[in-house]
Design a protein around this motif. Structure first.
Motif, mmCIF file in Angstrom:
data_model
loop_
_atom_site.group_PDB
_atom_site.id
_atom_site.type_symbol
_atom_site.label_atom_id
_atom_site.label_comp_id
_atom_site.label_asym_id
_atom_site.label_seq_id
_atom_site.Cartn_x
_atom_site.Cartn_y
_atom_site.Cartn_z
ATOM 1 N N THR A 105 0.857 -1.299 0.056
ATOM 2 C CA THR A 105 -0.036 0.040 -0.208
ATOM 3 C C THR A 105 0.828 1.218 0.005
ATOM 4 O OG1 THR A 105 -1.709 -1.124 1.011
ATOM 5 C CG2 THR A 105 -1.797 1.316 1.279
ATOM 6 N N ALA A 106 0.658 2.183 -1.006
ATOM 7 C CA ALA A 106 1.209 3.527 -1.041
ATOM 8 C C ALA A 106 0.412 4.457 -0.035
ATOM 9 C CB ALA A 106 1.390 3.965 -2.307
ATOM 10 N N TRP A 107 1.439 5.172 0.660
ATOM 11 C CA TRP A 107 0.739 6.325 1.407
ATOM 12 C C TRP A 107 0.717 7.502 0.901
ATOM 13 C CZ3 TRP A 107 -1.337 4.171 5.451
ATOM 14 C CH2 TRP A 107 -0.881 2.932 5.973
ATOM 15 N N SER A 108 1.511 7.500 -0.462
ATOM 16 C CA SER A 108 1.573 8.845 -1.355
ATOM 17 C C SER A 108 1.602 10.076 -0.927
ATOM 18 C CB SER A 108 -0.009 8.862 -1.956
ATOM 19 O OG SER A 108 -0.279 7.643 -2.613
ATOM 20 N N TYR A 118 -4.396 2.441 9.506
ATOM 21 C CA TYR A 118 -4.277 1.048 9.040
ATOM 22 C C TYR A 118 -4.384 0.652 7.548
ATOM 23 C CZ TYR A 118 -5.032 0.651 14.107
ATOM 24 O OH TYR A 118 -5.052 0.767 15.497
ATOM 25 N N SER A 119 -3.331 -0.018 7.023
ATOM 26 C CA SER A 119 -3.498 -0.469 5.696
ATOM 27 C C SER A 119 -4.073 -1.957 5.566
ATOM 28 C CB SER A 119 -2.136 -0.486 5.099
ATOM 29 O OG SER A 119 -1.348 -1.336 5.670
ATOM 30 N N ALA A 120 -4.374 -2.297 4.467
ATOM 31 C CA ALA A 120 -4.683 -3.697 4.452
ATOM 32 C C ALA A 120 -3.854 -4.705 4.703
ATOM 33 C CB ALA A 120 -5.150 -4.083 3.059
ATOM 34 N N GLU A 121 -2.450 -4.599 4.767
ATOM 35 C CA GLU A 121 -1.449 -5.343 5.298
ATOM 36 C C GLU A 121 -1.389 -5.355 6.818
ATOM 37 O OE1 GLU A 121 0.665 -3.437 1.752
ATOM 38 O OE2 GLU A 121 -1.003 -2.857 3.322
ATOM 39 N N ASN A 122 -2.290 -4.477 7.544
ATOM 40 C CA ASN A 122 -2.322 -4.452 9.053
ATOM 41 C C ASN A 122 -3.750 -4.928 9.450
ATOM 42 O OD1 ASN A 122 -0.692 -1.713 8.681
ATOM 43 N ND2 ASN A 122 0.418 -3.344 9.306
ATOM 44 N N ALA A 123 -4.452 -5.973 8.675
ATOM 45 C CA ALA A 123 -5.606 -6.132 8.828
ATOM 46 C C ALA A 123 -5.806 -6.668 10.472
ATOM 47 C CB ALA A 123 -6.269 -7.280 7.907
ATOM 48 N N GLU A 124 -5.145 -7.687 10.838
ATOM 49 C CA GLU A 124 -5.140 -8.161 12.028
ATOM 50 C C GLU A 124 -5.208 -7.045 13.192
ATOM 51 O OE1 GLU A 124 -2.341 -11.278 12.442
ATOM 52 O OE2 GLU A 124 -3.177 -12.744 11.202
ATOM 53 N N GLU A 125 -4.253 -6.286 13.026
ATOM 54 C CA GLU A 125 -4.208 -5.166 14.124
ATOM 55 C C GLU A 125 -5.275 -4.259 13.906
ATOM 56 O OE1 GLU A 125 -0.555 -2.734 13.635
ATOM 57 O OE2 GLU A 125 0.584 -4.512 12.740
ATOM 58 N N GLY A 143 -10.032 5.560 -0.131
ATOM 59 C CA GLY A 143 -10.168 4.725 -1.129
ATOM 60 C C GLY A 143 -10.998 4.349 -2.133
ATOM 61 N N GLY A 144 -11.653 4.655 -3.209
ATOM 62 C CA GLY A 144 -12.673 4.285 -3.992
ATOM 63 C C GLY A 144 -12.469 3.114 -4.752
ATOM 64 N N GLY A 145 -11.469 2.624 -4.717
ATOM 65 C CA GLY A 145 -11.184 1.310 -5.409
ATOM 66 C C GLY A 145 -11.610 -0.085 -4.815
ATOM 67 N N ALA A 146 -11.107 -1.125 -5.444
ATOM 68 C CA ALA A 146 -11.525 -2.375 -4.970
ATOM 69 C C ALA A 146 -11.389 -2.889 -3.460
ATOM 70 C CB ALA A 146 -10.863 -3.487 -5.759
ATOM 71 N N THR A 147 -10.088 -2.253 -3.096
ATOM 72 C CA THR A 147 -9.710 -2.701 -1.796
ATOM 73 C C THR A 147 -10.471 -1.771 -0.663
ATOM 74 O OG1 THR A 147 -7.391 -3.070 -2.200
ATOM 75 C CG2 THR A 147 -7.839 -2.653 -0.027
ATOM 76 N N GLY A 148 -10.859 -0.700 -1.028
ATOM 77 C CA GLY A 148 -11.273 0.220 -0.135
ATOM 78 C C GLY A 148 -13.126 -0.297 -0.160
ATOM 79 N N ILE A 149 -13.473 -0.458 -1.187
ATOM 80 C CA ILE A 149 -14.857 -0.948 -1.319
ATOM 81 C C ILE A 149 -15.221 -2.350 -0.318
ATOM 82 C CG2 ILE A 149 -16.617 -2.040 -2.722
ATOM 83 C CD1 ILE A 149 -15.809 0.033 -4.975
ATOM 84 N N GLU A 150 -14.154 -3.100 -0.726
ATOM 85 C CA GLU A 150 -14.537 -4.612 -0.115
ATOM 86 C C GLU A 150 -14.164 -4.214 1.485
ATOM 87 O OE1 GLU A 150 -13.333 -8.016 -3.031
ATOM 88 O OE2 GLU A 150 -11.686 -7.209 -1.946
ATOM 89 N N GLU A 228 2.140 0.316 -4.689
ATOM 90 C CA GLU A 228 3.370 0.716 -5.084
ATOM 91 C C GLU A 228 4.319 -0.568 -5.084
ATOM 92 O OE1 GLU A 228 4.933 3.782 -2.655
ATOM 93 O OE2 GLU A 228 5.306 2.505 -0.959
ATOM 94 N N PRO A 229 5.209 -0.749 -6.161
ATOM 95 C CA PRO A 229 6.104 -1.737 -6.146
ATOM 96 C C PRO A 229 7.242 -1.625 -4.900
ATOM 97 C CG PRO A 229 6.615 -0.442 -7.861
ATOM 98 C CD PRO A 229 5.401 0.170 -7.292
ATOM 99 N N HIS A 230 7.628 -3.037 -4.412
ATOM 100 C CA HIS A 230 8.743 -3.000 -3.475
ATOM 101 C C HIS A 230 9.997 -2.088 -4.002
ATOM 102 C CE1 HIS A 230 11.774 -4.283 -0.754
ATOM 103 N NE2 HIS A 230 10.730 -4.875 0.056
ATOM 104 N N PRO A 231 10.474 -1.259 -3.296
ATOM 105 C CA PRO A 231 11.674 -0.427 -3.749
ATOM 106 C C PRO A 231 13.001 -1.109 -4.181
ATOM 107 C CG PRO A 231 11.478 -0.228 -1.609
ATOM 108 C CD PRO A 231 10.213 -1.185 -1.906
ATOM 109 N N LEU A 232 13.213 -2.284 -3.704
ATOM 110 C CA LEU A 232 14.494 -3.265 -3.998
ATOM 111 C C LEU A 232 14.884 -3.095 -5.145
ATOM 112 C CD1 LEU A 232 16.646 -4.504 -2.458
ATOM 113 C CD2 LEU A 232 15.569 -6.705 -2.793
ATOM 114 N N ALA A 233 13.813 -3.360 -6.233
ATOM 115 C CA ALA A 233 14.425 -3.507 -7.796
ATOM 116 C C ALA A 233 15.123 -2.185 -8.045
ATOM 117 C CB ALA A 233 13.234 -3.756 -8.709
#
Length: 356
Positions: A105-108, A118-125, A143-150, A228-233
């Protein structure tokens, strides 16, 4: 490629599929990822409300395959020396690298978002925060995209005493067909979710959201913005786009380092007649399966893909199956209600089984 050492980093939809496929061949394969269980990302909204989600063990997915799983994290790529460096300092040499670290998830750059949301990655928290609250309050989902709607529909259904607000900079579900968007808005309304469109979030505070349209008070903020993609690349010197995705050819091979293949959200994939593939499990898993075939000699054709559907969970009793053309453009037809829920359920339960 007989006798080669192939290292796969990342155990998401793309990485685990790639490792399982490559493990059918004659080469030595090492999968490096900290997860011991598959992270079923498209079901994070269910975890956010405390539902048990099946997450198969990585060892089970790889059973019968010639793959060694190292449960650690890669922190550096030595592309010139053909080595990956793990968090405990181990340097692992490879002949071929499959880079599949995916996205997050990008904090932009929004002030306070990473600190207060909380982002989707922190769902348990997030689940613990809501269930541990002394009294119901307001949850603002950004967020009005798929993740936000769900997330908004799932939270509203599971916690009817809480006021859920879905805050978006543009139209909620605006990419869907007219029927698809109308159904999403209808379900949100039925669940009591307040929809705030044209609300560009400028900051997140302990008191809620600051937006261009005014403040949105909230006790809990859930951030479901873009990925956002992982920055390691980019940090390691792979050729990447402005967005940070690795640039690949028609066989998902890095254009700057031919001993590196990239799959999933980490790859910038453009296909004739379709265009740029979006970040999604629907595109990541086919890329991983393709590399499993390519790197074991079971295909030598370029990567090919066509979209079929887009599916959204809208709580436990509703769903939307949006029919689409192969280029990801919308068809007018949608499937909703019990039939839509059944289709969505079958898809999310079959996904882990198809990783092999």
């Amino acid at each position: 490629m007989t006798g080669k050492h192939i290292v796969v980093i990342g155990a998401g939809y793309a990485g685990l599929s790639a490792a399982a496929g490559i493990g059918r061949g004659p080469n030595q394969v090492t999968l490096i990822a900290p997860e011991r269980r598959f992270a079923h990302r498209v079901r994070q909204h269910e975890i956010a409300v405390g539902r048990r989600v099946s997450r198969p063990e990585v060892s089970h997915v790889l059973r019968g395959r010639k793959v060694t799983h190292l449960a650690t994290r890669v922190v550096e790529l030595d592309l010139a020396g053909r080595k990956v460096v793990t968090e405990d300092g181990e340097r692992i040499a490879y002949d071929t690298l499959v880079y599949a670290l995916g996205s997050r998830t990008a904090w932009s750059g929004v002030p306070g978002a990473a600190e207060h949301a909380y982002s989707a990655e922190n769902a348990e928290e997030l689940h613990r925060r809501i269930t541990g609250a002394p009294a119901p309050g307001t949850i603002a989902v950004v967020g009005g995209g798929a993740t936000g709607i769900e997330l908004a529909t799932e939270l509203a259904e599971a916690h009817p005493a809480w006021q859920v607000r879905l805050v978006a900079s543009g139209p909620v579900g605006g990419w869907l067909s007219q029927r698809g968007r109308a159904h999403v808005l209808s379900v949100l309304g039925r669940l009591g979710v307040r929809v705030d469109e044209a609300h560009q979030v400028t900051a997140v505070t302990a008191a809620g959201l600051e937006t261009a349209a005014g403040p949105v008070p909230a006790d809990v903020v859930v951030w479901a913005g873009s990925l956002e993609p992982h920055p390691l690349a980019a940090e390691s010197g792979l050729a990447v786009t402005d967005r940070g995705q690795a640039v690949v050819d028609d066989r998902l091979r890095s254009v700057s380092h031919p001993d590196v293949y990239v799959a999933g959200d980490a790859a910038s994939v453009d296909l004739p007649g379709i265009g740029h593939l979006r970040m999604a499990c629907a595109t990541a898993q086919p890329q991983g399966r393709y590399l499993g075939k390519l790197l074991t000699g079971r295909t030598d054709k370029p990567f090919a893909f066509r979209y079929l559907t887009q599916c959204l969970s809208l709580g436990r009793g509703e769903a939307l199956v949006q029919l689409i053309h192969g280029d990801d453009s919308m068809k007018p037809r949608v499937v909703t209600g019990a039939a839509g829920r059944l289709v969505k359920s079958v898809i999310v339960h079959v996904l882990p089984l198809s990783l092999r």
